[in-house]
Motif scaffolding. Structure first.
Motif, PDB file in Angstrom:
ATOM      1  N   PRO A 109     -17.791   6.272 -13.143  1.00  0.00           N
ATOM      2  CA  PRO A 109     -18.774   5.191 -12.906  1.00  0.00           C
ATOM      3  C   PRO A 109     -18.211   4.011 -12.138  1.00  0.00           C
ATOM      4  N   ASP A 110     -16.919   3.678 -12.369  1.00  0.00           N
ATOM      5  CA  ASP A 110     -16.356   2.504 -11.688  1.00  0.00           C
ATOM      6  C   ASP A 110     -15.989   2.773 -10.229  1.00  0.00           C
ATOM      7  N   GLU A 111     -16.160   4.019  -9.760  1.00  0.00           N
ATOM      8  CA  GLU A 111     -15.882   4.330  -8.361  1.00  0.00           C
ATOM      9  C   GLU A 111     -17.155   4.467  -7.533  1.00  0.00           C
ATOM     10  N   LEU A 112     -18.298   4.408  -8.189  1.00  0.00           N
ATOM     11  CA  LEU A 112     -19.564   4.689  -7.505  1.00  0.00           C
ATOM     12  C   LEU A 112     -19.837   3.709  -6.363  1.00  0.00           C
ATOM     13  N   ASN A 113     -19.720   2.428  -6.618  1.00  0.00           N
ATOM     14  CA  ASN A 113     -20.039   1.434  -5.585  1.00  0.00           C
ATOM     15  C   ASN A 113     -19.103   1.551  -4.387  1.00  0.00           C
ATOM     16  N   ALA A 114     -17.835   1.795  -4.645  1.00  0.00           N
ATOM     17  CA  ALA A 114     -16.871   1.945  -3.552  1.00  0.00           C
ATOM     18  C   ALA A 114     -17.198   3.181  -2.719  1.00  0.00           C
ATOM     19  N   CYS A 115     -17.605   4.245  -3.387  1.00  0.00           N
ATOM     20  CA  CYS A 115     -17.975   5.474  -2.693  1.00  0.00           C
ATOM     21  C   CYS A 115     -19.207   5.243  -1.814  1.00  0.00           C
ATOM     22  N   LEU A 116     -20.197   4.553  -2.363  1.00  0.00           N
ATOM     23  CA  LEU A 116     -21.406   4.258  -1.595  1.00  0.00           C
ATOM     24  C   LEU A 116     -21.092   3.400  -0.374  1.00  0.00           C
ATOM     25  N   ALA A 117     -20.171   2.479  -0.533  1.00  0.00           N
ATOM     26  CA  ALA A 117     -19.797   1.610   0.588  1.00  0.00           C
ATOM     27  C   ALA A 117     -19.187   2.426   1.725  1.00  0.00           C
ATOM     28  N   VAL A 118     -18.288   3.358   1.393  1.00  0.00           N
ATOM     29  CA  VAL A 118     -17.664   4.197   2.415  1.00  0.00           C
ATOM     30  C   VAL A 118     -18.707   5.049   3.126  1.00  0.00           C
ATOM     31  N   LEU A 119     -19.605   5.658   2.351  1.00  0.00           N
ATOM     32  CA  LEU A 119     -20.628   6.512   2.952  1.00  0.00           C
ATOM     33  C   LEU A 119     -21.567   5.705   3.844  1.00  0.00           C
ATOM     34  N   SER A 120     -21.961   4.535   3.371  1.00  0.00           N
ATOM     35  CA  SER A 120     -22.864   3.688   4.151  1.00  0.00           C
ATOM     36  C   SER A 120     -22.210   3.240   5.452  1.00  0.00           C
ATOM     37  N   GLU A 121     -20.948   2.880   5.388  1.00  0.00           N
ATOM     38  CA  GLU A 121     -20.223   2.435   6.584  1.00  0.00           C
ATOM     39  C   GLU A 121     -20.093   3.556   7.616  1.00  0.00           C
ATOM     40  N   ASN A 122     -20.220   4.799   7.166  1.00  0.00           N
ATOM     41  CA  ASN A 122     -20.078   5.938   8.066  1.00  0.00           C
ATOM     42  C   ASN A 122     -21.420   6.588   8.395  1.00  0.00           C
ATOM     43  N   GLY A 123     -22.493   5.803   8.280  1.00  0.00           N
ATOM     44  CA  GLY A 123     -23.784   6.238   8.782  1.00  0.00           C
ATOM     45  C   GLY A 123     -24.648   7.029   7.840  1.00  0.00           C
ATOM     46  N   TYR A 124     -24.257   7.114   6.577  1.00  0.00           N
ATOM     47  CA  TYR A 124     -25.068   7.866   5.612  1.00  0.00           C
ATOM     48  C   TYR A 124     -26.221   7.004   5.101  1.00  0.00           C
ATOM     49  N   GLU A 125     -27.395   7.608   5.031  1.00  0.00           N
ATOM     50  CA  GLU A 125     -28.560   6.940   4.471  1.00  0.00           C
ATOM     51  C   GLU A 125     -28.576   7.182   2.963  1.00  0.00           C
ATOM     52  N   PRO A 138     -27.771  11.589   9.203  1.00  0.00           N
ATOM     53  CA  PRO A 138     -28.701  12.039  10.249  1.00  0.00           C
ATOM     54  C   PRO A 138     -27.991  12.761  11.396  1.00  0.00           C
ATOM     55  N   LEU A 139     -26.711  12.445  11.611  1.00  0.00           N
ATOM     56  CA  LEU A 139     -25.975  13.043  12.721  1.00  0.00           C
ATOM     57  C   LEU A 139     -25.626  14.503  12.456  1.00  0.00           C
ATOM     58  N   SER A 140     -25.147  14.801  11.252  1.00  0.00           N
ATOM     59  CA  SER A 140     -24.694  16.165  10.954  1.00  0.00           C
ATOM     60  C   SER A 140     -25.689  16.959  10.122  1.00  0.00           C
ATOM     61  N   GLY A 141     -26.611  16.259   9.457  1.00  0.00           N
ATOM     62  CA  GLY A 141     -27.529  16.953   8.550  1.00  0.00           C
ATOM     63  C   GLY A 141     -26.913  17.220   7.190  1.00  0.00           C
ATOM     64  N   LEU A 142     -25.698  16.700   6.976  1.00  0.00           N
ATOM     65  CA  LEU A 142     -25.026  16.900   5.692  1.00  0.00           C
ATOM     66  C   LEU A 142     -25.655  15.998   4.624  1.00  0.00           C
ATOM     67  N   SER A 143     -25.923  16.591   3.479  1.00  0.00           N
ATOM     68  CA  SER A 143     -26.451  15.846   2.337  1.00  0.00           C
ATOM     69  C   SER A 143     -25.434  15.901   1.204  1.00  0.00           C
ATOM     70  N   ILE A 144     -25.121  14.736   0.635  1.00  0.00           N
ATOM     71  CA  ILE A 144     -24.162  14.651  -0.471  1.00  0.00           C
ATOM     72  C   ILE A 144     -24.861  14.013  -1.659  1.00  0.00           C
ATOM     73  N   GLU A 145     -24.780  14.655  -2.808  1.00  0.00           N
ATOM     74  CA  GLU A 145     -25.347  14.083  -4.026  1.00  0.00           C
ATOM     75  C   GLU A 145     -24.217  13.539  -4.885  1.00  0.00           C
ATOM     76  N   LEU A 146     -24.387  12.308  -5.331  1.00  0.00           N
ATOM     77  CA  LEU A 146     -23.384  11.647  -6.167  1.00  0.00           C
ATOM     78  C   LEU A 146     -23.853  11.654  -7.610  1.00  0.00           C
ATOM     79  N   HIS A 147     -22.955  12.015  -8.506  1.00  0.00           N
ATOM     80  CA  HIS A 147     -23.292  12.108  -9.923  1.00  0.00           C
ATOM     81  C   HIS A 147     -22.248  11.351 -10.750  1.00  0.00           C
ATOM     82  N   SER A 148     -22.713  10.688 -11.771  1.00  0.00           N
ATOM     83  CA  SER A 148     -21.799  10.090 -12.743  1.00  0.00           C
ATOM     84  C   SER A 148     -21.754  10.936 -14.013  1.00  0.00           C
TER      85      SER A 148
END
Length: 396
Positions: A109-125, A138-148
Motif C-alpha cells: 500500500p505504501d508504494e501505490l502513489n509512487a507507482c502511479l506517479a511513475v506510470l503517469s509520468e510515462n504517459g499512462y492514463e 495509448p501508445l502501446s495498448g498495454l494495460s496494467i492493473e494495480l492491486h493492493s
C-alpha cells in the motif's frame, strides 16, 4: 501430443474453440509443421496463421513495454510482484503466443502513489472506476492493473482468500523475462494464487482453457518446490476441496501434467470423478467465461449464490444486490449509502443497453446463471457449511 483431426469440420471446430479461448497462436506453434496442418484447406490455415501472427506481434510489443516500465519502477525503488501475465507466459514454449489481456502488479500500500506517479509520468492514463486501478498506455495498448490485495476486499466470499497471502512480499522470488528481472510470489503461494484465481472466475462466469494450462505448466515446472499439502489445506479450509481435486484430474488426464514428476500426492486426486460437467463448462465459457454478454452477466447469479451461501438465491437478489456487493463498483455508495436504488437503476440500464447491442435478453443470463449455480452446488461451493461460514466470519 494427441492425434490431430483429419476431418475438415473438426479443424473448423478446433479453430472456433481456439479463437474463443484465444489460443490460436499456441495451436499454430504446436501444429505448424505437422502433415495434417500443412495439407489443411488454405482458407482455414490462413485464418489460423493470420490470427497467430497478429497475437504474437501485439504481445511481443506489449511484453517489451511492460519490461521497460517495470525497470523504471525498480529504478525508483518500487518492487511490485508480478502475478499472471508475463510470469505465466514464460512457462510456454513460445511465450508471446500466449496473449495477456493485461499485466497485474501487486503492490505494498505504501508504494501505490509512487507507482502511479511513475506510470503517469510515462504517459499512462489512470482509471480507478473499478475496484482495481487500471493504467493504460495509448501508445502501446498495454494495460496494467494495480492491486493492493490479490482478491476483492469488498466481497464477503473472496476477501477471505487474501489471508493466505499475508506474507507474500516476505518470500517473493525473482525470474527473468524480456532481459528484465521481475519478482513474483514464491512457488507454493503462486500456485495457490493460480488455483484461487481460477476458482474466482469459475464462481463468476467460468474458467478457460488458458488458465488451466498456466496452472499445469507452473506445476510441471515448479512442482518439486511446492508444498502441496499446504495448497490442499488452504483450499479445503475455503470449502473447495472437491473442485481442486477435479481440476487436478483435468490437468493430469487432459492437459498431460506429469503428476508424479510434479510431486503431487496421490490423495489430492479424486478416487473417481465425472469430469464431463466441468469440462463442458470450461470449453463453453471461453476466456474467463466471457463467451458473450449473457454468460458474463450470469456471473452475478452465481456470485450472489456463493456470497449468500444459499441454494435459494433468486434472480431478484441478482438484479438488486445488497449494498456490500456494490460499494466497490459504485464508490459513491461508500459515502452515500442511501443512493443504493440509483446504483440498482444504473445496473439495470447497463444490462438493457448491452442486451440490446448483443441481441441477448436478460432472461438468457438468468438461465445460464441458474444452470451454472447447479454446477457450483455439485462442488459444494454454494453450501453454507461450517468451513465457509467460519472463514467468512473471521476475515470479513
Amino acid at each position: 501430443m494427441p492425434s490431430l483431426p483429419n476431418d475438415p469440420d473438426e479443424w473448423w471446430q478446433l479453430y472456433i474453440l481456439s479463437f474463443r479461448h484465444r489460443v490460436e497462436a499456441v495451436i499454430c506453434d504446436a501444429v505448424y509443421d505437422k502433415p495434417e496442418f500443412i495439407s489443411l484447406d488454405p482458407s482455414l490455415k490462413n485464418r489460423f496463421l493470420t490470427d497467430a501472427r497478429a497475437i504474437v506481434a501485439v504481445q511481443s510489443k506489449k511484453s517489451e513495454d511492460f519490461a521497460a516500465i517495470y525497470r523504471l519502477l525498480r529504478a525508483n525503488g518500487i518492487k511490485p510482484l508480478v502475478v499472471k501475465g508475463i510470469s505465466c507466459r514464460i512457462l510456454w514454449r513460445n511465450p508471446d503466443a500466449r496473449p495477456s489481456g493485461d499485466e497485474d502488479l501487486l503492490l505494498r500500500p505504501d508504494e501505490l502513489n509512487a507507482c502511479l506517479a511513475v506510470l503517469s509520468e510515462n504517459g499512462y492514463e489512470i482509471s480507478s472506476d473499478s475496484p482495481e486501478i487500471t493504467c493504460f498506455s495509448p501508445l502501446s495498448g498495454l494495460s496494467i492493473e494495480l492491486h493492493s490485495s490479490l482478491f476483492p476486499t469488498d466481497s464477503p466470499y473472496f476477501s477471505c482468500f487474501n489471508r493466505c497471502f499475508e506474507d507474500v512480499f516476505d518470500s517473493c522470488v525473482p525470474f527473468t523475462a524480456a532481459e528484465t528481472e521481475f519478482f513474483m510470489p514464491e512457488p507454493t503461494l503462486f500456485l495457490l494464487y493460480l488455483f484461487l484465481h481460477a476458482l474466482k472466475h469459475f464462481v463468476h462466469s467460468g474458467v478457460g482453457i488458458r488458465q488451466l494450462c498456466d496452472i499445469s505448466l507452473f506445476a510441471g515446472r515448479f512442482g518439486k518446490d511446492i508444498d502441496w499439502q499446504k495448497v490442499k489445506r488452504e483450499v479445503t479450509e475455503l470449502g473447495s476441496e472437491k473442485w481442486y481435486a477435479d481440476v487436478l484430474a483435468v490437468l493430469r488426464d487432459r492437459l498431460a501434467l506429469d503428476a508424479e514428476a510434479a510431486g503431487i500426492p496421490a490423495d489430492h486426486f479424486p478416487e473417481s470423478a465425472d469430469l464431463c460437467p466441468l469440462l463442458d463448462d470450461i470449453t463453453s465459457g471461453a476466456v474467463f467465461g466471457a463467451y458473450d454478454m449473457a454468460r458474463h452477466h450470469s456471473g452475478n447469479i452465481t456470485l450472489g449464490a456463493v456470497e449468500s451461501g444459499t441454494k435459494g438465491h433468486t434472480a431478484l437478489h441478482t438484479l438488486f444486490p445488497p449494498l456490500s456487493r456494490l460499494r466497490g463498483r459504485y464508490p459513491y455508495l461508500k459515502k452515500y449509502p442511501f443512493l443504493l436504488p440509483a446504483a440498482w437503476a444504473s445496473r439495470l440500464t447497463k444490462y438493457r443497453r448491452e442486451s440490446k447491442l448483443s441481441g441477448q435478453a436478460l432472461s438468457q443470463s438468468l438461465a445460464i446463471g441458474k444452470s451454472r449455480q447447479k454446477l457450483l452446488q455439485l462442488y459444494g461451493i454454494t453450501e453454507k457449511n461450517k468451513k465457509n461460514k467460519d472463514a467468512i466470519r473471521r476475515f470479513r
